[in-house]
Each structure stands twice: as C-alpha cells, then as structure tokens.
Design a protein around this motif. Sequence first.
Motif, PDB file in Angstrom:
ATOM      1  N   GLU A 181       3.066   5.409  -3.859  1.00  0.00           N
ATOM      2  CA  GLU A 181       3.504   4.330  -2.918  1.00  0.00           C
ATOM      3  C   GLU A 181       2.866   3.361  -2.243  1.00  0.00           C
ATOM      4  OE1 GLU A 181       5.237   7.115   0.171  1.00  0.00           O
ATOM      5  OE2 GLU A 181       7.303   7.355  -1.079  1.00  0.00           O
ATOM      6  N   LYS A 185       2.780  -0.828  -2.441  1.00  0.00           N
ATOM      7  CA  LYS A 185       2.495  -1.512  -1.309  1.00  0.00           C
ATOM      8  C   LYS A 185       1.371  -2.366  -1.611  1.00  0.00           C
ATOM      9  CE  LYS A 185       1.562  -1.275   3.610  1.00  0.00           C
ATOM     10  NZ  LYS A 185       0.356  -2.283   3.538  1.00  0.00           N
ATOM     11  N   ASN A 286      14.919   2.332   9.873  1.00  0.00           N
ATOM     12  CA  ASN A 286      14.124   3.130   8.924  1.00  0.00           C
ATOM     13  C   ASN A 286      14.651   2.488   7.354  1.00  0.00           C
ATOM     14  OD1 ASN A 286      12.517   4.432  10.859  1.00  0.00           O
ATOM     15  ND2 ASN A 286      13.485   6.341  10.140  1.00  0.00           N
ATOM     16  N   ILE A 287      13.474   2.426   6.420  1.00  0.00           N
ATOM     17  CA  ILE A 287      13.936   2.065   5.139  1.00  0.00           C
ATOM     18  C   ILE A 287      13.711   3.119   4.032  1.00  0.00           C
ATOM     19  CG2 ILE A 287      13.258   0.109   3.383  1.00  0.00           C
ATOM     20  CD1 ILE A 287      11.881  -1.291   5.666  1.00  0.00           C
ATOM     21  N   GLN A 317       9.781  -3.027  -0.283  1.00  0.00           N
ATOM     22  CA  GLN A 317       8.697  -3.442   0.240  1.00  0.00           C
ATOM     23  C   GLN A 317       8.822  -4.819   1.019  1.00  0.00           C
ATOM     24  OE1 GLN A 317       5.842  -2.059  -0.025  1.00  0.00           O
ATOM     25  NE2 GLN A 317       6.340  -0.580  -1.445  1.00  0.00           N
ATOM     26  N   HIS A 320       9.905  -4.067   4.555  1.00  0.00           N
ATOM     27  CA  HIS A 320       8.743  -3.718   5.503  1.00  0.00           C
ATOM     28  C   HIS A 320       8.169  -4.810   6.352  1.00  0.00           C
ATOM     29  CE1 HIS A 320       9.140  -0.073   3.254  1.00  0.00           C
ATOM     30  NE2 HIS A 320       8.607   0.608   4.430  1.00  0.00           N
ATOM     31  N   TRP A 321       8.373  -5.954   5.784  1.00  0.00           N
ATOM     32  CA  TRP A 321       8.033  -7.429   6.232  1.00  0.00           C
ATOM     33  C   TRP A 321       8.833  -8.226   7.154  1.00  0.00           C
ATOM     34  CZ3 TRP A 321       2.685  -8.559   6.220  1.00  0.00           C
ATOM     35  CH2 TRP A 321       1.613  -7.602   5.568  1.00  0.00           C
TER      36      TRP A 321
END
Length: 619
Positions: A181, A185, A286-287, A317, A320-321
Amino acid sequence: MKSYKFSDLYAMSSGISTKPEQAGHGAPFLSFKTVFNSHFLPDALTDLMATTKDEQAIYSIQEGDIFLTRTSETLNELGMSSVAVKDYPKATFSGFLKRVRPKQTDITYHKFMAFYLRSDLFRKTMTNNAIMTLRASLNEQIFSYLDLLLPPFEEQKKIGDLLFSIHEKIELNNRIIAELEQMAKTLYDYWFVQFDFPDANEKPYKSSGGKMLYNEILKREIPEGWEVKGFSFFDIYQSQTISEKEMINDGEYFVFGANGIVGKYDKYNHEESEIVVTCRGNSCGNILRTIPKSWITGNAMVIKSTSTEMHSEFIFQMLHWAGLSKIITGSGQPQITRTNIETLKFILPSSSVLIHFSDKIKSVVDRKYIIFQQNQQLAALRDWLLPMLMNGQVTVNDSGASYEADALIAATPQKAHITAEPLNIPANKKAFAKQVLAGKIVAIFIADPNFTEIKFQKVQFLAEHLIEADLNLNYYYQAAGPYDNRFMHTIYDDFRKQKWFDCKDKQFIPMENQGKIEEYYLGYFAPAQSRLSTLFEILNQLTEAETEIIATLYAVWNNRIIEARQTTDEELIADFYKWSDRKQRYSIAQIESGLQFLKMNQIQPRGFGQLLKRAKSKK
C-alpha cells in the motif's frame, strides 16, 4: 478436558485512570483499541502516557498477562482479549481494560489462552454472564462466574504454538500488505502530486523541465495536456442496504458498510473489487477497496471510473487528496451525499499517463489481493483448528513442526512463493536495476544493528536468486559466502552518485534522492514485490552469522541442482564445511537450523543462474 473457574486461575485488576494532559508523551500505554483488535499485544506499544514509577509498578504488563475490554455498547464486543507474550517495561494499561494475571504456571499456557478466549465457546460464556444496562460491563462479580474448559497443559502448549505460528504468518502478510500500500501511495505521489511521472525519455517529467501550465480553477500549475474535472466524471451510486439481522455468520460473501467489513451474507451485489467511500456515521469519509464478490450496502458510496484507461487504484489514491472531510455534513449523524461529493475537483492526467500508471500498478494491487486471500484462508484454518484440536479430532505430533508446516503450506497459494514471474529487465538496464535492488535493501535494513557488509551482500544474493533475476550475475566463493566482488566495490560510489546514501564508518546515511528508490524499485521489481517483501521481513530478524549460513547453504544447494547431483541434508552440510576454513566456526546444529529455516520459509533454490566460481585460494 477439565473445567476451572477463571477466577481460581487468574487475578483481576483494573487499569489506570488518566487525564487528557497525560496522553501523547511518557511511557508506553496499552489502549482499549489495541486490545480489541488483536489476539496478542503488538511488539511495541505506540501509545504513550505520562505515568509515575509507582503507577508503572501497579499497572504493569508482564508476559502471560491477559487484557479484557471492560465496557462496550454491545454484549458481543465485551471482554475481547489480548495476551502479552513478553514483558513491557514501564508500560501501563487503560482504565477501560481489565488485566487478569495468572496465579499458576502449569495449568494455562498463554498462547493457547489467546485463541481460546476469542473462540465461540468462550465468547458465549462471556455474553451469557455479562451485565447490560446502557452499556455492557465486565466486573469481578461476572469474572467469578466464568468457567474455562481446558485440555492438559502440555496439549495447550502444542495447540498454542501451532496456532501462534499461523497468527505470525498472518501478521507477516499484513506487514507486506502495508508495504504494498505504501508503494502504491509513493508511486501516485511521484506521478500525480509532484508530477514526476516518466516522460517520453523515461525521465521524471517536472524535474526534467516538462512543460507546466497555470490552471485557473486550481490556481496552480499542472502538466500540459492534463485537465481539471468534477466528480460528475465518475459513476457514483449507493446500493441496497441490508440489516444486521439479515446477515449470516457463516455466509460466503463479505458485506461492506459504514465501518468496512460489517458481516457476511449469502449473496453478493458486486462481482468486481470496487472503491467505496463510507458515507454514514463516525467513520464517514473512510476510503476502502472491497474484495471481489462482495455485498456493498447503502452506507458506502461506490465510485467507478467511466474511462477504461483509468485503473481503480488511481481513484483510490486520488480520493485521499480530494478533501472529503470538507464535505461531511450533519452534526448528530455525519454523512456525505452524492450532491456534495460531485462538487469536488480532481486532476485528470493524459490518456498515455493513465495507461502507463495502470500497467505499473496492476501487479501491486493483484499481489495485495493474493495475500489478502492467503490471510482469509489462514484465519479460517486457525478458527477451524482450535475446536478440532480441543476435542481430539485433529492432533499435533510431538514435534509440532511438521504439522505446522503442512498446515501453513496447505493454506497458502504456492504460486506466490515458488513461481518466479519474469521481470523483463532490458540488458542495458540490469546494472542500474541491481543498484535499485541494493538501494531498497539498504532502505529496509538501515536500522538493523546486524546489517554489516557481509549481511548486505548475502541479502542481495538471496534476493536476486529467489526472484531469479539475472542482474549481471558475478558471484563466486568467498570465505563468508557467495560474493560479487565487482558489485561490492562499486555500489557505494553508485549510491553517492545517485544521491541515495552516503556511507561513513560503515553506517549508511540517507541523502536527498533516497525517496526516488521506491519508484525505480516498483518499476523494475513489482512482479516480485511480494516474494521480496517476505524475504526481507524474515531476514531482518537474523544476525550476520545466521544470514551467512543461510546464503551459503542456498548457494551449495543451488550448485547441486545445476549439476543434477543428489541432494540430501548430509551432503549439503558437507558442502557447507568444504566452502572455506571459516565455516568450521559453525556447529552442526547451526547448519541444520539454517536448512530448516530455508525449508520452512520456502526459500529453496531451483537451479537458477550458473555455478559459482571458486576463488583461487581460501581466505
């Protein structure tokens, strides 16, 4: 089997009461969450609490201690246990926990108790005796009612050690998944945050002067040819919700909801793995990546690409941004709505970059899923074995080791460990790929006090041979084991030229470009990532001498396979001692232990490469 009162065998104590200002500094601290989530306490307690010496003595944590969650909103989460397999100096434990410390040494075995106390048999005893008012609660009165049905102590040791070995394999796999992971990332960050994706010449785009254009929406520069899109670009929807009552304990398919995996069901509503955002409750935002053939409830929002060029890992990914925390609404019940999420923006790369990223990331995602499946099989094996072992339907032989190996191998897909996937590294890139592999090894082992030059070379040798990577192989006999003289005499200068590491007084010092290693590593070694991660994890625990023994045994074993000669343990041991005079310092027991290590960890040669060259004289 014999019945005991829990309170006759263990003494119960309450945890420490603390204030908020004590948290975050001081000595190690055991929290409710840590106990709730694992059969065993982790190797290190990362939570901290400012406590006195007297408090550390009263609320201490010793090998064999069992910790139970003291309170819960539901009965089925009360009294969840976690066991200490070592002492934790200066550590204390939370007031939301109960500590039970053994009053005897020959009736209960702590590793067995870790699994027994989480078994259905004991969990039913706990819930039948618990008190439920506004919250479920565990106290000394309830503790006095609890019965333990235990096999003899020696039988507990066999069962506990076997199940603990399976637990350790699961934990190792979890660490490999975490590293995979992190690799994904890191790759995303380089390509889509720093904009250093490979250009037409395979050089980092922005750092090499790639053209950047100012974007009015984002108020910053992005690569030429890239666009800014709204989330309406994606297919976003919520599926049908099923109630907790409809779920089935032994259902075949996982159910994903607001808290990740929330149960099992006998049907699935999604054939493929999907990217979801939890959209209800305290875990809102949450992802998650679901597994294939899962039921996704309406408490999780599915986000799918409308482009075949976009891999789902890009979405995972990117989310998350994306700023999900800014669109959570609702005070009493936090939520994310489709209307709100569609207001978000993201940067859409060019088609060629998306396709390139998909090619790079696929093997990482696939490997992670394979390891997840292994863990599901191992957990199922563990849970099936405990009752079978307790009632005598399955037995552990006297040594335990052979059955343990059979159990682990049966539960683990062999392809992940034995089949070497081709890396397809061009001939003109092999020297650099070898440097990258060496850089990855140093990055992982840099804090290892046993990481000497000898261990460095042996790990490099084992890594190249395990994944069957011909990186200009040039190994020959050297007193301490297989050695590539040309490589070892240039690698330190290569590290400095790349600005990855400096080396002073035999210590590696990270330099400014160390972070680039990960991207190169993923580019060259992604198909072998799982096998290398496993290898590095187990070698990280070894001394220089143990690594030397293992690498030398591997080399003589591989030589015999290449020459089509008979291979027995006795012959391998004899070859080991013939290697050089230096090998006489090691005992037969150490060599036998090394062979067992190779076999148990499936680090067995297949005749890859060429016969090692023998030095002109012994050193």
